[in-house]
Design a protein around this motif. Sequence first.
Motif, mmCIF file in Angstrom:
data_model
loop_
_atom_site.group_PDB
_atom_site.id
_atom_site.type_symbol
_atom_site.label_atom_id
_atom_site.label_comp_id
_atom_site.label_asym_id
_atom_site.label_seq_id
_atom_site.Cartn_x
_atom_site.Cartn_y
_atom_site.Cartn_z
ATOM 1 N N MET A 250 42.993 43.298 51.040
ATOM 2 C CA MET A 250 42.084 43.234 49.896
ATOM 3 C C MET A 250 40.759 43.938 50.183
ATOM 4 O O MET A 250 40.220 44.645 49.334
ATOM 5 N N LEU A 251 40.229 43.746 51.383
ATOM 6 C CA LEU A 251 38.944 44.353 51.707
ATOM 7 C C LEU A 251 39.042 45.870 51.807
ATOM 8 O O LEU A 251 38.086 46.585 51.471
ATOM 9 N N ARG A 252 40.175 46.395 52.239
ATOM 10 C CA ARG A 252 40.359 47.841 52.244
ATOM 11 C C ARG A 252 40.277 48.389 50.822
ATOM 12 O O ARG A 252 39.642 49.417 50.572
ATOM 13 N N ARG A 253 40.912 47.677 49.917
ATOM 14 C CA ARG A 253 40.899 48.119 48.514
ATOM 15 C C ARG A 253 39.504 47.977 47.899
ATOM 16 O O ARG A 253 39.030 48.865 47.200
ATOM 17 N N LEU A 254 38.845 46.859 48.207
ATOM 18 C CA LEU A 254 37.511 46.629 47.648
ATOM 19 C C LEU A 254 36.504 47.635 48.194
ATOM 20 O O LEU A 254 35.631 48.122 47.465
ATOM 21 N N GLU A 255 36.589 47.950 49.476
ATOM 22 C CA GLU A 255 35.661 48.897 50.079
ATOM 23 C C GLU A 255 35.831 50.285 49.468
ATOM 24 O O GLU A 255 34.878 51.061 49.370
ATOM 25 N N ALA A 256 37.050 50.591 49.023
ATOM 26 C CA ALA A 256 37.324 51.871 48.373
ATOM 27 C C ALA A 256 36.915 51.863 46.907
ATOM 28 O O ALA A 256 37.063 52.878 46.217
ATOM 29 N N GLY A 257 36.400 50.732 46.416
ATOM 30 C CA GLY A 257 35.944 50.665 45.035
ATOM 31 C C GLY A 257 37.047 50.431 44.027
ATOM 32 O O GLY A 257 36.842 50.585 42.816
ATOM 33 N N GLN A 258 38.222 50.075 44.507
ATOM 34 C CA GLN A 258 39.368 49.869 43.614
ATOM 35 C C GLN A 258 39.641 48.375 43.462
ATOM 36 O O GLN A 258 40.642 47.852 43.932
ATOM 37 N N GLY A 259 38.736 47.696 42.817
ATOM 38 C CA GLY A 259 38.903 46.264 42.632
ATOM 39 C C GLY A 259 38.058 45.793 41.474
ATOM 40 O O GLY A 259 37.501 46.590 40.715
ATOM 41 N N SER A 260 37.948 44.488 41.361
ATOM 42 C CA SER A 260 37.146 43.893 40.300
ATOM 43 C C SER A 260 36.492 42.628 40.835
ATOM 44 O O SER A 260 36.802 42.158 41.935
ATOM 45 N N GLU A 261 35.612 42.055 40.014
ATOM 46 C CA GLU A 261 34.922 40.851 40.449
ATOM 47 C C GLU A 261 35.891 39.680 40.610
ATOM 48 O O GLU A 261 35.637 38.750 41.354
ATOM 49 N N GLU A 262 37.010 39.736 39.928
ATOM 50 C CA GLU A 262 38.022 38.686 40.093
ATOM 51 C C GLU A 262 38.550 38.640 41.522
ATOM 52 O O GLU A 262 38.923 37.580 42.027
ATOM 53 N N ASP A 263 38.590 39.804 42.137
ATOM 54 C CA ASP A 263 39.074 39.859 43.517
ATOM 55 C C ASP A 263 38.173 39.067 44.463
ATOM 56 O O ASP A 263 38.634 38.539 45.478
ATOM 57 N N LEU A 264 36.888 39.000 44.159
ATOM 58 C CA LEU A 264 35.977 38.221 44.992
ATOM 59 C C LEU A 264 36.335 36.740 44.924
ATOM 60 O O LEU A 264 36.285 36.031 45.935
ATOM 61 N N GLU A 265 36.686 36.287 43.728
ATOM 62 C CA GLU A 265 37.098 34.886 43.588
ATOM 63 C C GLU A 265 38.413 34.638 44.318
ATOM 64 O O GLU A 265 38.626 33.562 44.892
ATOM 65 N N THR A 266 39.290 35.634 44.303
ATOM 66 C CA THR A 266 40.548 35.507 45.047
ATOM 67 C C THR A 266 40.280 35.406 46.546
ATOM 68 O O THR A 266 40.911 34.611 47.256
ATOM 69 N N LEU A 267 39.326 36.203 47.039
ATOM 70 C CA LEU A 267 38.958 36.134 48.455
ATOM 71 C C LEU A 267 38.412 34.759 48.822
ATOM 72 O O LEU A 267 38.739 34.204 49.876
ATOM 73 N N LEU A 268 37.580 34.209 47.943
ATOM 74 C CA LEU A 268 37.015 32.883 48.210
ATOM 75 C C LEU A 268 38.098 31.814 48.169
ATOM 76 O O LEU A 268 38.095 30.871 48.973
ATOM 77 N N ASP A 269 39.042 31.946 47.241
ATOM 78 C CA ASP A 269 40.156 31.000 47.170
ATOM 79 C C ASP A 269 41.033 31.108 48.411
ATOM 80 O O ASP A 269 41.481 30.099 48.976
ATOM 81 N N LEU A 270 41.261 32.335 48.852
ATOM 82 C CA LEU A 270 42.030 32.565 50.075
ATOM 83 C C LEU A 270 41.319 31.925 51.263
ATOM 84 O O LEU A 270 41.962 31.296 52.126
ATOM 85 N N SER A 271 40.016 32.060 51.308
ATOM 86 C CA SER A 271 39.239 31.466 52.401
ATOM 87 C C SER A 271 39.381 29.949 52.415
ATOM 88 O O SER A 271 39.488 29.335 53.488
ATOM 89 N N ASP A 272 39.385 29.344 51.235
ATOM 90 C CA ASP A 272 39.555 27.888 51.150
ATOM 91 C C ASP A 272 40.912 27.449 51.697
ATOM 92 O O ASP A 272 41.048 26.340 52.219
ATOM 93 N N ASN A 273 41.898 28.317 51.570
ATOM 94 C CA ASN A 273 43.230 27.973 52.054
ATOM 95 C C ASN A 273 43.416 28.247 53.542
ATOM 96 O O ASN A 273 44.423 27.834 54.122
ATOM 97 N N ILE A 274 42.479 28.952 54.149
ATOM 98 C CA ILE A 274 42.507 29.184 55.594
ATOM 99 C C ILE A 274 41.652 28.152 56.318
ATOM 100 O O ILE A 274 42.074 27.543 57.312
ATOM 101 N N LEU A 275 40.440 27.957 55.813
ATOM 102 C CA LEU A 275 39.458 27.102 56.480
ATOM 103 C C LEU A 275 39.957 25.661 56.588
ATOM 104 O O LEU A 275 40.318 25.031 55.599
ATOM 105 N N GLY A 276 39.994 25.157 57.816
ATOM 106 C CA GLY A 276 40.423 23.785 58.046
ATOM 107 C C GLY A 276 41.920 23.575 58.029
ATOM 108 O O GLY A 276 42.389 22.460 58.237
ATOM 109 N N ARG A 277 42.667 24.631 57.782
ATOM 110 C CA ARG A 277 44.130 24.497 57.710
ATOM 111 C C ARG A 277 44.835 25.311 58.787
ATOM 112 O O ARG A 277 46.062 25.293 58.862
#
Length: 433
Positions: free
Chosen positions: A359-386
Amino acid sequence: MSTTLTPVLSRNWDQPDSFTLAAYQRDGGYQALRKALRMQPDDIVQAVKDSGLRGRGGAGFPTGMKWGFLPPKSDKPRYLVVNADESEPGTCKDIPLMMANPHVLVEGIVISSYAIRSNHAFIYVRGEVLHVIRRLQQAVAEAYEAGYLGKDILGTGYDLELVVHTGAGAYICGEETALLDSLEGYRGQPRLKPPFPAVAGLYGGPTVINNVESIASVPSIVANGADWFASMGTEKSKGFGIFSLSGHVTRPGQYEAPLGITLRELLDMAGGVRAGHRLKFWTPGGSSTPLFTDEHLDVPLDFESVGAAGSMLGTRALQIFDETTCVVRAVLRWSEFYAHESCGKCTPCREGTYWYKQMLRRLEAGQGSEEDLETLLDLSDNILGRSFCALGDGATSPVTSSIKLFRDEYIEHFKQGGCPFDPAKSTVWAGEQ
């Protein structure tokens, strides 16, 4: 609290022969060992407790308390293992310490092993740092020849065998139980806890695992007393530590100072951010700690204050980035590291770090949207503590903190269709690379 440097571990680094036994003894080396061997082991443990020494490997757990967790009786030998597998981006204090002054680590190992009643000790060192390995091996050989290691140390009847063991370049082996598996000859992967290493560690025996700097601090505590060590630092984060400044700083390097010093004070000593530029963001404890900005210049660098400000002191690896740095690209590089170093044992880390990278490769290339940021945060919630160990948790830190602090910069990538700092170098997204 004093804001001046307190060179203890780094006191003789400027001497051309600082790594030799002769130079170490010339500076009072191994006198603390002679004193320790005249003490009762429990008294040494108590002195380390009273000093307030906390683990210098990142977690900050009280060292003396950790030693006290060993069961009083066991049918198996006790072991001391020194974690010298320094591999995290930005963390660079243990390697120069072992390079410049390996004997302070050896002396600390002998004292600590005597204190916990162990006759077998290991240094697990990162395999790529061959120059450091050779220095350690030379120091250990000199210590054996001088009677500081081996049978009947200094005529006291105490025996200790010390082995320098080289790893194979896996960041996961910095996790203490993965380190033990690697030391036993298995693939380095974290173990399920409990049982904890203090009860069933190396070869199933009671084991203490400490960082290089933690063990290297023990001789000075024995020599000067617990009160001397506790007089430095803050109320709950006592003593001194090595602060590693790297990146966009005029004089990068190791600065040994009391805990509680601020980045502003350290930058003053280091000549500030490189000429003509200003601080943009920095890590207080390596790449696995949440980012700070110039608003945090005056946060005391101790465990409690940094935690209260929303990050972790970690290994005191202060990576400094000025305004020319793209935070998205920096986070991408760190995420690529964590994806590469994931051992793959647990799903949250194995899959989560992979999708971070994608995801970060795509975002760094400018090929994404603000929704992707929420997806990253949701992904982080599923990693942290698990995750099975702290590698997964650490991987989330730069991602979540950068979105919190620099959301506008992420959005600017979408608006411009690439990196606004250097569009020509922006990653061209073409799926999995």
